[in-house]
Scaffold this active site. Structure first.
Site, PDB file in Angstrom:
ATOM      1  N   LYS A 155     -18.473  -5.489   6.783  1.00 23.53           N
ATOM      2  CA  LYS A 155     -17.211  -6.249   6.748  1.00 23.53           C
ATOM      3  C   LYS A 155     -16.661  -6.369   8.158  1.00 23.53           C
ATOM      4  CE  LYS A 155     -14.723  -5.760   2.366  1.00 23.53           C
ATOM      5  NZ  LYS A 155     -13.467  -5.242   1.807  1.00 23.53           N
ATOM      6  N   HIS A 205       0.841  -1.207   0.000  1.00 22.48           N
ATOM      7  CA  HIS A 205       0.000   0.000   0.000  1.00 22.48           C
ATOM      8  C   HIS A 205       0.876   1.257   0.000  1.00 22.48           C
ATOM      9  CE1 HIS A 205      -3.124  -2.596   2.336  1.00 22.48           C
ATOM     10  NE2 HIS A 205      -3.513  -2.512   1.078  1.00 22.48           N
ATOM     11  N   SER A 241      -2.893  -8.017   2.797  1.00 16.32           N
ATOM     12  CA  SER A 241      -3.149  -7.887   4.235  1.00 16.32           C
ATOM     13  C   SER A 241      -3.618  -9.203   4.853  1.00 16.32           C
ATOM     14  CB  SER A 241      -4.190  -6.798   4.491  1.00 16.32           C
ATOM     15  OG  SER A 241      -3.738  -5.560   4.000  1.00 16.32           O
ATOM     16  N   ARG A 271      -2.006  -6.484  -8.447  1.00 15.64           N
ATOM     17  CA  ARG A 271      -0.865  -7.378  -8.282  1.00 15.64           C
ATOM     18  C   ARG A 271      -0.923  -8.390  -9.422  1.00 15.64           C
ATOM     19  NH1 ARG A 271      -2.813  -7.619  -2.239  1.00 15.64           N
ATOM     20  NH2 ARG A 271      -4.650  -7.459  -3.534  1.00 15.64           N
TER      21      ARG A 271
END
Ligand code: ADP
Length: 160
Positions: free
Chosen positions: A41, A17, A128, A90
């Site tokens: 979430k 990040h 993460s 990614r």
């Protein structure tokens, strides 16, 4: 004045990040890092903890600001006069999801453009969720997150 919004969970912030933020800071006049406070979430770190960590981590950039937001990201961009939504990609696996998200946001407001920045190869495998798992099993995460995040993770998992 070109303003970008970089939205995410940042649960917790990683070196991946921060690499994106560093690059955004040199591309845009202002980058707003927007931390999702999504009631649906479940996060390991509270909104306030994620905000606090991110604020400390970007303190060195005078053109990066941190916000907490619990509504649609396009609404944040509209309200704050940002024309760009920045997302990192990614592997190819990220792309399908990110592409769909970009289409959804475009459907909500076509005047806001999503821009993808490819990850730096050094951070290719950083996410993460994996970092939390490695930390949970006592693995060494010191090359994946900044020291204040490693400390916060250790503290959090000790209490859990
Ligand atoms: P979200 O839940 O919104 O996907 P994340 O915190 O997982 O939030 O990610 C926020 C943004 O940062 C996403 O655009 C994601 O693709 C990007 N990102 C995460 N890790 C990396 C990395 N290692 N390299 C580049 N971009 C990354």
């Amino acid at each position: 004045m070109l303003k970008a919004v970089f939205p995410g969970s940042f649960d917790p912030p990683t070196n991946g990040h921060l690499n994106l933020i560093e690059r955004a800071a040199s591309l845009f006049d202002e980058t707003d890092v927007v931390i999702a406070a999504n009631q649906l979430k479940s996060y390991l770190f509270t909104s306030e903890e994620r905000f606090e960590l991110m604020t400390q981590l970007v303190a060195q950039y005078r053109n990066v600001k941190v916000f907490l937001w619990d509504r649609l990201i396009v609404e944040f961009a509209e309200k704050n006069g940002a024309k760009i939504l920045l997302r990192g990609v990614r592997a190819l696996a990220d792309f399908g999801y990110e592409f769909e998200l970009a289409m959804t946001n475009r459907g909500l407001n076509a005047s806001i453009e999503t821009i993808f920045l490819p990850t730096d190869p050094k951070y290719f495998v950083l996410r993460s969720s994996a970092i939390k798992e490695i930390a949970m099993f006592g693995g060494d995460i010191s090359s994946m997150v900044p020291p204040i995040v490693a400390t916060a993770l250790r503290e959090k998992l000790r209490k859990a």
